[in-house]
Design an enzyme around this catalytic site. Structure first.
Site, short mmCIF file in Angstrom:
data_model
loop_
_atom_site.label_atom_id
_atom_site.label_comp_id
_atom_site.label_asym_id
_atom_site.label_seq_id
_atom_site.Cartn_x
_atom_site.Cartn_y
_atom_site.Cartn_z
N GLU A 67 1.05 0.11 -5.53
CA GLU A 67 1.80 0.71 -6.85
C GLU A 67 3.13 -0.37 -7.27
O GLU A 67 3.45 -0.83 -8.33
CB GLU A 67 2.75 2.13 -6.84
N CYS A 105 7.77 3.51 -4.18
CA CYS A 105 7.03 3.67 -5.15
C CYS A 105 7.84 4.96 -6.66
O CYS A 105 7.42 4.86 -7.81
CB CYS A 105 5.77 3.98 -5.11
N1 THU Z 1 0.88 2.64 0.23
C1 THU Z 1 0.68 2.59 -0.77
O1 THU Z 1 0.22 2.21 -1.01
N2 THU Z 1 0.74 4.06 -1.86
C2 THU Z 1 1.22 5.09 -1.42
O2 THU Z 1 2.32 5.68 -2.73
C3 THU Z 1 1.81 5.71 -0.42
C4 THU Z 1 1.38 4.63 1.12
C5 THU Z 1 0.81 3.20 1.67
C6 THU Z 1 1.53 2.03 1.68
C7 THU Z 1 0.96 1.89 3.64
O3 THU Z 1 -0.15 0.19 3.70
C8 THU Z 1 -0.44 2.65 4.00
O4 THU Z 1 -0.46 3.21 2.11
C9 THU Z 1 -0.35 3.93 4.56
O5 THU Z 1 1.45 4.21 4.80
#
Ligand code: THU
Length: 154
Positions: A67, A105
Site C-alpha cells: 500500500e 498502512c
Molecule cells: N504487508 C503488506 O504489504 N501490506 C499489509 O498491509 C500487510 C503486510 C506485507 C509486509 C511483508 O512483506 C509481508 O506482507 C508479511 O508481513
C-alpha cells in the site's frame, strides 16, 4: 489535504480495473522472507491507477508494504497543493478471507485520504472470483490521529 472532498463511488468498470491491477501486482512482490505476496492499486481522481507490491529486505523491519509502495510515489511526484484525490484503494493477498491493510498502512492511507469514506477493497486467494471485503479508512482507523490534529495545534 482538504477533508471535505468525498470520493465519488466507483463504476463497475473502474472497480474491475482497480481490483485486477491490485491482483496482478502480487506478481511483482519481492517477499523471499515471508512468501506473503501483497499487491495494491490506487485510483486517483485523474483516472490514473498506481500499483505497488511489498518489497522485503534481509533486515526485515526495513521492508515496505504494498500500500505504501503504491502511494508514496504518487505523493512524491506531484507538487503540493495539486495532490489528486485518492478515490479508492484495492489490496490483494493470497489468503481468504482477505487480509486488511496493516496499522502502519492505515495511518499512511489516512494521511492522504480526503474523506473518511475512502473505500478500501480487499481481495483474497481467489481474486476476482472470491469474496471482496470493502471497508472505509474511517472504519479501519477510527479515532485516527492525522493532519487535522497537527493543524489544531497551530
Ligand atoms: N504487508 C503488506 O504489504 N501490506 C499489509 O498491509 C500487510 C503486510 C506485507 C509486509 C511483508 O512483506 C509481508 O506482507 C508479511 O508481513
Amino acid at each position: 489535504m482538504a477533508s471535505h472532498q468525498n470520493p465519488a463511488s466507483l463504476s463497475k468498470d473502474e472497480l474491475h480495473t482497480l481490483a485486477s491491477k491490485a491482483i496482478d501486482a502480487k506478481a511483482y512482490a519481492y517477499c523471499p522472507y515471508s512468501n506473503f505476496r501483497v499487491g495494491a492499486c490506487v485510483l486517483l481522481s485523474t483516472g490514473a491507477y498506481h500499483t505497488g507490491s511489498n518489497v522485503e529486505v534481509a533486515s526485515t523491519p526495513v521492508g515496505i508494504c504494498a500500500e505504501r509502495c503504491a502511494i508514496a510515489p504518487i505523493v512524491a511526484s506531484i507538487k503540493r497543493p495539486d495532490m489528486p484525490v485518492i478515490r479508492a484503494i484495492a489490496v490483494a493477498t493470497d489468503i481468504s478471507p482477505p487480509a486488511s491493510p496493516c496499522g502502519m498502512c492505515r495511518q499512511f492511507i489516512n494521511e492522504f485520504a480526503t474523506s473518511k469514506d475512502l473505500p478500501i477493497y480487499m481481495y483474497g486467494k481467489d481474486g476476482l472470483d472470491g469474496d471482496v471485503v470493502k471497508m472505509t479508512i474511517g472504519e479501519l482507523l477510527p479515532m485516527s490521529f492525522g493532519p487535522n490534529d497537527m493543524d489544531r495545534n497551530k
